[in-house]
Write a protein that holds these residues in place. Structure first.
Motif, PDB file in Angstrom:
ATOM      1  N   PRO A  77       0.899  -1.279   0.065  1.00 14.10           N
ATOM      2  CA  PRO A  77      -0.018   0.009   0.047  1.00 14.10           C
ATOM      3  C   PRO A  77       0.932   1.319  -0.089  1.00 14.10           C
ATOM      4  O   PRO A  77       1.906   1.301   0.692  1.00 14.10           O
ATOM      5  CB  PRO A  77      -0.772   0.017   1.358  1.00 14.10           C
ATOM      6  CG  PRO A  77      -0.018  -0.931   2.158  1.00 14.10           C
ATOM      7  CD  PRO A  77       0.735  -1.983   1.207  1.00 14.10           C
ATOM      8  N   GLY A 137       0.508   4.635   1.440  1.00 12.07           N
ATOM      9  CA  GLY A 137      -0.360   5.388   2.329  1.00 12.07           C
ATOM     10  C   GLY A 137      -1.505   4.411   3.069  1.00 12.07           C
ATOM     11  O   GLY A 137      -1.050   2.955   3.168  1.00 12.07           O
ATOM     12  N   GLU A 138      -2.690   4.580   2.581  1.00 14.98           N
ATOM     13  CA  GLU A 138      -3.968   3.794   3.275  1.00 14.98           C
ATOM     14  C   GLU A 138      -4.020   2.348   2.254  1.00 14.98           C
ATOM     15  O   GLU A 138      -4.065   2.581   1.228  1.00 14.98           O
ATOM     16  CB  GLU A 138      -5.055   4.285   3.100  1.00 14.98           C
ATOM     17  CG  GLU A 138      -5.625   5.237   4.570  1.00 14.98           C
ATOM     18  CD  GLU A 138      -7.043   5.603   4.581  1.00 14.98           C
ATOM     19  OE1 GLU A 138      -7.921   4.816   4.193  1.00 14.98           O
ATOM     20  OE2 GLU A 138      -7.257   6.819   5.166  1.00 14.98           O
ATOM     21  N   PRO A 139      -4.275   1.255   2.831  1.00 19.26           N
ATOM     22  CA  PRO A 139      -4.198   0.194   2.134  1.00 19.26           C
ATOM     23  C   PRO A 139      -5.798   0.262   1.500  1.00 19.26           C
ATOM     24  O   PRO A 139      -6.493   0.805   2.011  1.00 19.26           O
ATOM     25  CB  PRO A 139      -4.141  -1.054   3.244  1.00 19.26           C
ATOM     26  CG  PRO A 139      -4.313  -0.384   4.492  1.00 19.26           C
ATOM     27  CD  PRO A 139      -4.139   1.036   4.409  1.00 19.26           C
ATOM     28  N   ARG A 190      -1.027  -4.309   9.722  1.00 21.15           N
ATOM     29  CA  ARG A 190      -0.755  -3.280   8.569  1.00 21.15           C
ATOM     30  C   ARG A 190       0.758  -2.970   8.504  1.00 21.15           C
ATOM     31  O   ARG A 190       1.355  -2.769   7.367  1.00 21.15           O
ATOM     32  CB  ARG A 190      -1.707  -2.080   9.483  1.00 21.15           C
ATOM     33  CG  ARG A 190      -1.268  -0.734   8.536  1.00 21.15           C
ATOM     34  CD  ARG A 190      -1.722  -0.938   6.980  1.00 21.15           C
ATOM     35  NE  ARG A 190      -1.173   0.179   6.307  1.00 21.15           N
ATOM     36  CZ  ARG A 190      -0.281   0.501   5.655  1.00 21.15           C
ATOM     37  NH1 ARG A 190       0.753  -0.642   5.724  1.00 21.15           N
ATOM     38  NH2 ARG A 190       0.087   1.568   4.997  1.00 21.15           N
ATOM     39  N   ASN A 192       3.922  -3.173   4.733  1.00 20.30           N
ATOM     40  CA  ASN A 192       4.978  -2.467   4.263  1.00 20.30           C
ATOM     41  C   ASN A 192       6.448  -3.226   4.253  1.00 20.30           C
ATOM     42  O   ASN A 192       6.727  -3.920   4.865  1.00 20.30           O
ATOM     43  CB  ASN A 192       5.318  -1.029   5.320  1.00 20.30           C
ATOM     44  CG  ASN A 192       4.287  -0.398   5.220  1.00 20.30           C
ATOM     45  OD1 ASN A 192       3.288  -0.399   4.304  1.00 20.30           O
ATOM     46  ND2 ASN A 192       3.924   0.345   6.275  1.00 20.30           N
ATOM     47  N   TYR A 213      -0.131   4.079  11.233  1.00 20.26           N
ATOM     48  CA  TYR A 213       0.336   2.948  10.531  1.00 20.26           C
ATOM     49  C   TYR A 213       0.356   3.055   9.076  1.00 20.26           C
ATOM     50  O   TYR A 213       0.690   2.148   8.349  1.00 20.26           O
ATOM     51  CB  TYR A 213      -0.831   1.886  11.065  1.00 20.26           C
ATOM     52  CG  TYR A 213      -0.638   1.047  12.178  1.00 20.26           C
ATOM     53  CD1 TYR A 213       0.689   1.207  12.897  1.00 20.26           C
ATOM     54  CD2 TYR A 213      -1.512   0.136  12.563  1.00 20.26           C
ATOM     55  CE1 TYR A 213       0.761   0.518  13.914  1.00 20.26           C
ATOM     56  CE2 TYR A 213      -1.219  -0.859  13.784  1.00 20.26           C
ATOM     57  CZ  TYR A 213      -0.085  -0.590  14.390  1.00 20.26           C
ATOM     58  OH  TYR A 213       0.362  -1.348  15.610  1.00 20.26           O
ATOM     59  N   ASN A 214      -0.316   4.274   8.499  1.00 18.11           N
ATOM     60  CA  ASN A 214      -0.223   4.462   7.103  1.00 18.11           C
ATOM     61  C   ASN A 214       1.034   5.577   6.791  1.00 18.11           C
ATOM     62  O   ASN A 214       1.140   5.991   5.534  1.00 18.11           O
ATOM     63  CB  ASN A 214      -1.613   5.300   6.650  1.00 18.11           C
ATOM     64  CG  ASN A 214      -2.474   4.125   6.738  1.00 18.11           C
ATOM     65  OD1 ASN A 214      -2.406   3.166   6.545  1.00 18.11           O
ATOM     66  ND2 ASN A 214      -3.815   4.589   7.205  1.00 18.11           N
ATOM     67  N   GLU A 244       2.206   8.281   8.535  1.00 10.95           N
ATOM     68  CA  GLU A 244       2.187   9.365   8.936  1.00 10.95           C
ATOM     69  C   GLU A 244       3.242   9.513  10.056  1.00 10.95           C
ATOM     70  O   GLU A 244       3.376   8.769  10.897  1.00 10.95           O
ATOM     71  CB  GLU A 244       0.746  10.007   9.532  1.00 10.95           C
ATOM     72  CG  GLU A 244      -0.327   9.638   8.822  1.00 10.95           C
ATOM     73  CD  GLU A 244      -1.074   8.421   8.820  1.00 10.95           C
ATOM     74  OE1 GLU A 244      -2.050   8.281   8.445  1.00 10.95           O
ATOM     75  OE2 GLU A 244      -0.190   7.296   9.074  1.00 10.95           O
ATOM     76  N   LYS A 268      -9.695   1.357  10.501  1.00 13.25           N
ATOM     77  CA  LYS A 268     -10.508   2.624  10.865  1.00 13.25           C
ATOM     78  C   LYS A 268     -11.424   2.440  12.226  1.00 13.25           C
ATOM     79  O   LYS A 268     -12.304   3.357  12.330  1.00 13.25           O
ATOM     80  CB  LYS A 268     -11.404   2.886   9.486  1.00 13.25           C
ATOM     81  CG  LYS A 268     -10.663   3.310   8.691  1.00 13.25           C
ATOM     82  CD  LYS A 268     -11.491   3.759   7.372  1.00 13.25           C
ATOM     83  CE  LYS A 268     -10.523   4.057   6.338  1.00 13.25           C
ATOM     84  NZ  LYS A 268      -9.857   5.195   6.606  1.00 13.25           N
TER      85      LYS A 268
END
Length: 338
Positions: free
Chosen positions: A13, A15-17, A51, A55, A256-257, A259, A326
């Motif tokens: 991913p 960013g967001e998956p 998550r 990566n 987790y994305n 940031e 989320k």
């Protein structure tokens, strides 16, 4: 029974998956060789740590390989065995991944554990009496070490880990204050799990408001904090922390994305002589039997309450996983296959 359906991770991913990062594939059913066991998975565990594994980045664990079965915890039933330690019908817990069947070389120590479902439901071995429960137990008993009368705060308090932390803290005579998203989750944390208070972070969008809510819920300050989120929640807790307080760093889902997660006032670590310790529960296997004994007894006797969000069918796993990230789940997120 000639086909084994699986979910593979097919791309990293940015960013967001999304569901496009996953693919449902069909693989031929492998033949069971000497020493091996074939397990029909009944439930898959979906967990936030997955998550990070998506990566291709340096972390405490190797990344999830592409074009292979998505890794994760499973419970199920042995359907065929060529290993003397297991027989057909045995209920087992392992790391079978996102697939309907798993073939296990059962001679390897610890890859497959038999479990007793007489007093504990099979699904609970992926939650309260599994990795999330042990995670809660370890962070609380080995890092926070609450004394009777102290105040312990838990973020993501309605989740599988957070919910257990508060109940274990209460069992040791501490006050438990949760932080969760939405009035329904906060009501559940207090009324069903028995926390002393719960703060709805969705009502407190800035640091000043969240800090004021924590001050009201924790009039004697905060002695221990179990962190699953990071970001503004951690900043607010730091502002209310007592001298010699302890923080168990379990998860940082706010980042987790990818940031950045800045800390507003790190000087408070020094001012309050705080202990902050990160941990990975799989690095403390020697303590799992002690943890599981307490957790199993509490679940069997109804003293440890938990809730499950259950998605139906293997194909539902990616969407359920994205929902977990989320906060759409309520309690432990599972996928039911049987």
């Amino acid at each position: 029974m000639s086909i084994n359906r699986q979910i593979h991770l097919v791309s990293r991913p940015a960013g967001e998956p999304t569901t496009d990062n996953f693919r449902l594939v069909e693989a031929p059913m492998p033949a069971v060789q000497e020493g091996q066991v074939l397990v029909r998975n009944h439930y898959l565990s979906l967990d936030p740590y997955m998550r990070g594994r998506m990566n291709d980045a340096k972390s405490y664990a190797d990344p999830q390989p592409l074009d292979q079965v998505m890794m994760g915890g499973t419970v199920g039933e042995v359907v065929e065995s060529r290993n003397p330690q297991f027989k057909a019908g045995d209920k087992v817990v392992g790391m079978g991944g996102w697939q309907e069947y798993q073939l296990v070389d059962a001679g390897q120590r610890g890859v497959l554990q038999k479990v007793d479902t007489t007093h504990i439901p099979l699904s609970a071995y992926l939650g309260a009496v599994g990795m999330p429960g042990v995670t809660a137990w370890y962070g609380l008993t080995q890092i926070i070490k609450p004394k009777a009368g102290e105040t312990v705060v838990v973020s993501a308090a309605s989740g599988a880990v957070g919910g257990a932390v508060g109940q274990l803290a209460r069992a040791r005579g501490a006050r438990a204050v949760g932080i969760a998203g939405g009035p329904d989750k906060c009501r559940y944390v207090v009324e069903e799990l028995g926390f002393d208070a719960c703060i709805d972070y969705k009502e407190h969008r800035d640091l000043k408001s969240l800090s004021a809510a924590l001050k009201k819920a924790c009039p004697q300050g905060i002695d221990g904090h179990f962190e699953n989120v990071g970001g503004m929640i951690l900043d607010a807790v730091m502002l209310r922390a007592n001298a010699f307080s302890r923080i168990a760093m379990c998860g940082m889902i706010s980042g987790y994305n990818g940031e950045p997660i800045p800390m507003m006032a790190p000087q408070l670590i020094l001012v309050n002589r705080m202990k902050i310790e990160g941990f990975i529960v799989s690095e403390h296997m020697q303590l799992w039997p002690e943890a599981l004994k307490e957790l199993g007894m509490m679940v069997a006797t109804g003293k440890l309450k938990y809730r499950e969000s259950v998605a139906e069918g293997l194909a539902a796993a990616p969407e359920a996983f994205l929902g977990l990230l989320k906060g759409r789940n309520f309690g432990k997120q599972l996928v039911k296959l049987v």
